[in-house]
Design a protein around this motif. Structure first.
Motif, PDB file in Angstrom:
ATOM      1  N   UNK A  64       0.936  -1.184  -0.008  1.00  0.00           N
ATOM      2  CA  UNK A  64      -0.037  -0.025   0.046  1.00  0.00           C
ATOM      3  C   UNK A  64       0.944   1.318  -0.035  1.00  0.00           C
ATOM      4  N   UNK A  65       0.459   2.255  -0.805  1.00  0.00           N
ATOM      5  CA  UNK A  65       1.454   3.520  -1.060  1.00  0.00           C
ATOM      6  C   UNK A  65       0.639   4.783  -0.672  1.00  0.00           C
ATOM      7  N   UNK A  66       1.023   5.324   0.423  1.00  0.00           N
ATOM      8  CA  UNK A  66       0.302   6.640   0.596  1.00  0.00           C
ATOM      9  C   UNK A  66       0.464   7.805  -0.386  1.00  0.00           C
ATOM     10  N   UNK A  67      -0.265   8.747  -0.507  1.00  0.00           N
ATOM     11  CA  UNK A  67      -0.049   9.665  -1.321  1.00  0.00           C
ATOM     12  C   UNK A  67       0.963  10.703  -0.681  1.00  0.00           C
ATOM     13  N   UNK A 309      -8.969  10.002   6.484  1.00  0.00           N
ATOM     14  CA  UNK A 309      -7.633  10.491   7.195  1.00  0.00           C
ATOM     15  C   UNK A 309      -6.420  10.228   6.473  1.00  0.00           C
ATOM     16  N   UNK A 310      -6.407   9.571   5.521  1.00  0.00           N
ATOM     17  CA  UNK A 310      -5.470   9.456   4.462  1.00  0.00           C
ATOM     18  C   UNK A 310      -5.801   9.008   2.974  1.00  0.00           C
ATOM     19  N   UNK A 311      -4.972   9.212   2.150  1.00  0.00           N
ATOM     20  CA  UNK A 311      -5.299   8.981   0.751  1.00  0.00           C
ATOM     21  C   UNK A 311      -4.417   8.221   0.388  1.00  0.00           C
ATOM     22  N   UNK A 312      -4.613   6.995  -0.354  1.00  0.00           N
ATOM     23  CA  UNK A 312      -3.749   5.865  -0.764  1.00  0.00           C
ATOM     24  C   UNK A 312      -3.599   6.023  -2.343  1.00  0.00           C
ATOM     25  N   UNK A 313      -2.485   6.186  -2.672  1.00  0.00           N
ATOM     26  CA  UNK A 313      -1.927   6.342  -3.948  1.00  0.00           C
ATOM     27  C   UNK A 313      -1.874   5.274  -4.927  1.00  0.00           C
TER      28      UNK A 313
END
Length: 319
Positions: A64-67, A309-313
């Motif tokens: 999984x990669x966060x933005x 809460x977060x955006x997965x890229x």
């Protein structure tokens, strides 16, 4: 039973392949069914490319990669949502956690019936002044405040029953307090295991001295939430009522004193010249505000949980 290994990381391209080989070797030698979930918390190096290459060669590897960089708690939250194993192991990506600990951690969850097993790095290879001493103070305060008797709350190497990680919400910077969150959720079978700590092989730590300040602030927050998180009116409402009653009685005393002086023909002064008038007025206003804060807290509890809460890229194709 399957094991999920959840690994949050930031700029650890040098250690990822070695860590994967080490984990895979342990899994093969113990015939464990497993998955390895890497969560790239906004790395600016080639960490994500390494994860993609590992995933192409091994279907057990998922990424999984966060933005952007959101923090370790958010990375763990994302990994916990995707984890499918009956036992979930978390560890850091810097090779300071030893994958050889996994079989015993797994045994303590499955055979001994613990909900959570936290690693204890009794012998550390960190700087004594920069990390060891502040860590001991922090852990002592956490034990005293939370009632959870662990020596090392911040150790990244932990094992959980699946039910635990699916029923707690790791937010903000609360990754340090997952044992406390677990206890508050009703998972009370918590213990620790002394684990081997290894010196960092590549790069440098991603955490500065501010983590201890943030840690103590989070400790205060989680203490408050554990005591009054589900009933804010019990704190704010009670304080508000007490302060309002104190102010009301003070104002009543001022009024009675003035009537007494008028009745007996004694020298009288303006109410506003009495300092108790301002004290009573201020206390009643503050009491009313605290009471309203309790009501607002109750309303917020009934509102929807925070989203986004977060955006997965990106994710790997097998996740």
């Amino acid at each position: 039973m399957q094991i999920s290994v959840v690994i949050p990381l930031l700029n650890e391209e040098q250690s990822l392949a070695e860590l994967y080989d080490w984990i895979a070797k342990v899994m093969r030698s113990n015939s464990f069914s497993h998955e390895i979930i890497f969560i790239d918390d906004g790395s600016t190096d080639n960490s994500w490319k390494t994860i993609e290459a590992l995933a192409e060669n091994d279907a057990a590897v998922k990424g999984i990669k966060f933005n952007r960089n959101y923090g370790k708690s958010q990375a763990l939250h994302a990994g916990f949502l995707k984890a499918q194993g009956d036992v979930v192991i978390t560890m850091d990506a810097d090779l300071q956690d030893n994958p050889e600990e996994i079989p015993e951690l797994y045994e303590m969850i499955t055979a001994q019936g613990y909900d959570l097993v936290s690693g204890w790095k009794k012998k550390r290879y960190d700087s004594v002044i920069a990390k060891n001493i502040p860590s001991k103070i922090f852990n002592a305060a956490a034990r005293k405040t939370s009632g959870v008797k662990l020596h090392d709350f911040n150790c990244g190497l932990k094992a959980y029953r699946k039910e635990v990680i699916k029923n707690i919400d790791v937010y903000g910077e609360m990754h340090r307090y997952i044992p406390v969150l677990s206890k508050n959720a009703g998972f009370n079978k918590i213990t620790e295991k002394e684990v081997q700590h290894q010196a960092r092989k590549y790069g440098s730590t991603k955490f500065g001295a501010e983590r201890f300040i943030n840690g103590f602030l989070d400790l205060i927050s989680i203490w408050f939430l554990s005591k009054f998180g589900r009933r804010p009116m019990h704190l704010f409402g009670a304080l508000g009522v007490l302060m309002f009653v104190f102010g009301f009685l003070s104002a009543g005393w001022i009024g009675i004193s003035k009537l007494y002086k008028l009745y007996h023909g004694l020298p009288n002064v303006l109410v506003t010249s009495n300092p108790w008038f301002y004290i009573a007025l201020a206390v009643m206003i503050i009491g009313s505000q605290l009471f309203l804060a309790g009501f607002l807290g109750e309303l917020i509890l009934r509102s929807k949980r925070e989203k986004g809460r977060y955006l997965i890229n990106k994710t790997t194709s097998n996740l």
